[in-house]
Design a protein around this motif. Structure first.
Motif, mmCIF file in Angstrom:
data_model
loop_
_atom_site.group_PDB
_atom_site.id
_atom_site.type_symbol
_atom_site.label_atom_id
_atom_site.label_comp_id
_atom_site.label_asym_id
_atom_site.label_seq_id
_atom_site.Cartn_x
_atom_site.Cartn_y
_atom_site.Cartn_z
ATOM 1 N N VAL A 89 0.939 -0.986 -0.004
ATOM 2 C CA VAL A 89 0.545 -0.073 -0.844
ATOM 3 C C VAL A 89 0.781 0.981 -0.279
ATOM 4 C CG1 VAL A 89 -1.929 1.044 1.476
ATOM 5 C CG2 VAL A 89 -2.013 -1.350 1.370
ATOM 6 N N ASN A 90 1.942 1.183 0.746
ATOM 7 C CA ASN A 90 2.533 2.913 0.746
ATOM 8 C C ASN A 90 3.880 2.566 1.572
ATOM 9 O OD1 ASN A 90 2.281 1.280 3.576
ATOM 10 N ND2 ASN A 90 1.204 3.719 4.253
ATOM 11 N N ARG A 91 4.476 0.991 0.787
ATOM 12 C CA ARG A 91 6.058 1.302 0.726
ATOM 13 C C ARG A 91 6.662 0.996 -0.161
ATOM 14 N NH1 ARG A 91 6.424 -1.645 7.256
ATOM 15 N NH2 ARG A 91 9.146 -1.257 6.708
ATOM 16 N N CYS A 92 6.339 0.437 -1.007
ATOM 17 C CA CYS A 92 6.748 0.218 -2.614
ATOM 18 C C CYS A 92 6.183 0.922 -3.650
ATOM 19 C CB CYS A 92 6.057 -1.158 -2.618
ATOM 20 S SG CYS A 92 6.178 -3.190 -1.785
ATOM 21 N N ALA A 93 7.164 0.734 -5.053
ATOM 22 C CA ALA A 93 6.987 1.981 -6.051
ATOM 23 C C ALA A 93 7.787 1.033 -7.561
ATOM 24 C CB ALA A 93 7.672 3.223 -5.544
ATOM 25 N N VAL A 94 7.399 1.051 -8.334
ATOM 26 C CA VAL A 94 7.110 0.141 -9.202
ATOM 27 C C VAL A 94 8.385 1.436 -10.186
ATOM 28 C CG1 VAL A 94 7.347 -0.609 -11.656
ATOM 29 C CG2 VAL A 94 6.233 -0.930 -9.215
ATOM 30 N N LEU A 95 9.668 1.036 -10.988
ATOM 31 C CA LEU A 95 10.324 2.014 -10.981
ATOM 32 C C LEU A 95 10.988 1.568 -12.918
ATOM 33 C CD1 LEU A 95 11.968 5.105 -11.644
ATOM 34 C CD2 LEU A 95 13.514 3.218 -10.257
ATOM 35 N N ILE A 96 10.407 1.791 -13.495
ATOM 36 C CA ILE A 96 10.320 1.408 -15.411
ATOM 37 C C ILE A 96 11.973 1.728 -15.167
ATOM 38 C CG2 ILE A 96 9.174 1.541 -16.793
ATOM 39 C CD1 ILE A 96 6.414 1.297 -16.234
ATOM 40 N N THR A 97 12.972 1.076 -16.146
ATOM 41 C CA THR A 97 13.633 1.381 -17.051
ATOM 42 C C THR A 97 13.318 1.184 -17.804
ATOM 43 O OG1 THR A 97 15.085 -0.029 -15.855
ATOM 44 C CG2 THR A 97 15.305 1.765 -14.556
ATOM 45 N N LYS A 98 14.709 2.521 -18.709
ATOM 46 C CA LYS A 98 15.200 2.334 -20.208
ATOM 47 C C LYS A 98 13.612 2.416 -21.157
ATOM 48 C CE LYS A 98 18.469 -0.878 -19.183
ATOM 49 N NZ LYS A 98 18.726 -2.647 -19.602
ATOM 50 N N ILE A 99 13.387 3.802 -20.441
ATOM 51 C CA ILE A 99 12.549 4.132 -21.438
ATOM 52 C C ILE A 99 12.417 4.801 -22.903
ATOM 53 C CG2 ILE A 99 10.656 4.446 -19.420
ATOM 54 C CD1 ILE A 99 10.819 7.536 -19.309
ATOM 55 N N ASP A 100 13.927 5.428 -22.972
ATOM 56 C CA ASP A 100 14.256 5.619 -23.984
ATOM 57 C C ASP A 100 14.954 4.840 -25.165
ATOM 58 O OD1 ASP A 100 16.273 4.814 -22.114
ATOM 59 O OD2 ASP A 100 18.169 6.356 -22.868
ATOM 60 N N ARG A 101 14.522 3.560 -24.853
ATOM 61 C CA ARG A 101 15.045 2.618 -25.727
ATOM 62 C C ARG A 101 13.141 1.843 -26.178
ATOM 63 N NH1 ARG A 101 19.770 -0.310 -23.103
ATOM 64 N NH2 ARG A 101 21.264 1.254 -23.182
ATOM 65 N N LEU A 102 12.158 2.680 -26.233
ATOM 66 C CA LEU A 102 10.986 2.026 -26.651
ATOM 67 C C LEU A 102 11.063 1.026 -27.793
ATOM 68 C CD1 LEU A 102 8.746 4.805 -24.787
ATOM 69 C CD2 LEU A 102 8.948 2.424 -23.997
ATOM 70 N N GLN A 103 11.838 2.165 -28.441
ATOM 71 C CA GLN A 103 11.797 0.647 -29.902
ATOM 72 C C GLN A 103 11.950 -0.178 -29.653
ATOM 73 O OE1 GLN A 103 13.441 3.087 -28.948
ATOM 74 N NE2 GLN A 103 15.615 3.166 -29.751
ATOM 75 N N PHE A 126 6.899 4.978 -11.863
ATOM 76 C CA PHE A 126 7.658 5.964 -12.432
ATOM 77 C C PHE A 126 8.464 5.520 -13.489
ATOM 78 C CE2 PHE A 126 7.869 6.635 -7.564
ATOM 79 C CZ PHE A 126 7.488 7.055 -7.140
ATOM 80 N N ARG A 127 8.882 6.234 -14.215
ATOM 81 C CA ARG A 127 9.441 6.150 -15.653
ATOM 82 C C ARG A 127 10.573 6.666 -15.306
ATOM 83 N NH1 ARG A 127 4.873 7.683 -15.436
ATOM 84 N NH2 ARG A 127 3.287 6.144 -16.776
ATOM 85 N N CYS A 128 11.947 5.765 -16.005
ATOM 86 C CA CYS A 128 13.224 6.297 -16.044
ATOM 87 C C CYS A 128 13.980 6.328 -17.194
ATOM 88 C CB CYS A 128 13.526 6.111 -14.543
ATOM 89 S SG CYS A 128 15.791 6.689 -13.726
ATOM 90 N N ASN A 129 14.786 7.314 -17.446
ATOM 91 C CA ASN A 129 16.034 6.566 -18.061
ATOM 92 C C ASN A 129 17.323 7.564 -17.703
ATOM 93 O OD1 ASN A 129 17.307 7.396 -20.731
ATOM 94 N ND2 ASN A 129 17.294 9.279 -20.997
ATOM 95 N N LEU A 130 17.820 5.908 -17.908
ATOM 96 C CA LEU A 130 19.429 5.714 -16.629
ATOM 97 C C LEU A 130 20.505 5.685 -17.805
ATOM 98 C CD1 LEU A 130 18.074 2.643 -14.633
ATOM 99 C CD2 LEU A 130 17.987 5.525 -14.364
ATOM 100 N N THR A 131 20.515 6.005 -19.553
ATOM 101 C CA THR A 131 21.200 5.767 -20.231
ATOM 102 C C THR A 131 22.362 7.500 -20.698
ATOM 103 O OG1 THR A 131 19.656 6.355 -22.161
ATOM 104 C CG2 THR A 131 20.028 3.899 -21.541
#
Length: 139
Positions: A89-103, A126-131
């Motif tokens: 409920v309030n102690r987790c989150a999802v972080l999606i990485t490499k959103i700059d590589r959607l192709q 959350f969405r994150c670009n790490l590159t």
């Protein structure tokens, strides 16, 4: 939510869960460089079945999903199954990485949201670009 004053006795325990090369180390480096909080970070490629025992000292969990790796979705679903309901409920989150590589994406974000909603609609995504140097995180 996970911020605690620097002068406290115990660090904030953060667990990053995701498959190899999903960006856990990069995220950990960025979190540790934050000077406003006292953080201890652990990484794990998956949560064990006895995660209820392991999570006792963890304050917050980030599930890290690499959009270019289908295994991320499998690890995420298994981790949710092994996570105590009070964390979801309030102690987790999802972080999606490499959103700059959607192709090159092998995961559809709507599928991730569907899985989240099965457990709790309140978990943050959350969405994150790490590159590159222009890395960013969006909510």
């Amino acid at each position: 939510m996970i911020l605690r004053p620097q002068y406290t006795q115990r660090p904030i325990e953060v667990l990053l869960v995701g498959p190899a090369n999903s960006g856990k180390r990069t995220i950990a480096d960025q979190l540790i460089s934050c000077r406003d909080t006292f953080i201890s970070i652990s990484t794990n490629e998956e949560l064990p079945k006895n995660a209820f025992e392991v999570l006792g000292h963890v304050d917050f969990i980030f599930f890290v999903l690499d959009m270019t790796n289908k295994e991320s979705l499998v690890v995420f679903e298994k981790a949710l199954e092994h996570t105590a309901p009070e964390y979801l409920v309030n102690r987790c989150a999802v972080l999606i990485t490499k959103i700059d590589r959607l192709q090159k994406s092998l995961i559809v974000e709507s599928r991730v949201q569907f899985i989240i909603d099965r457990y709790t609609p309140d978990m943050q995504l959350f969405r994150c670009n790490l590159t590159n140097d222009e890395s960013y995180v969006t909510k």
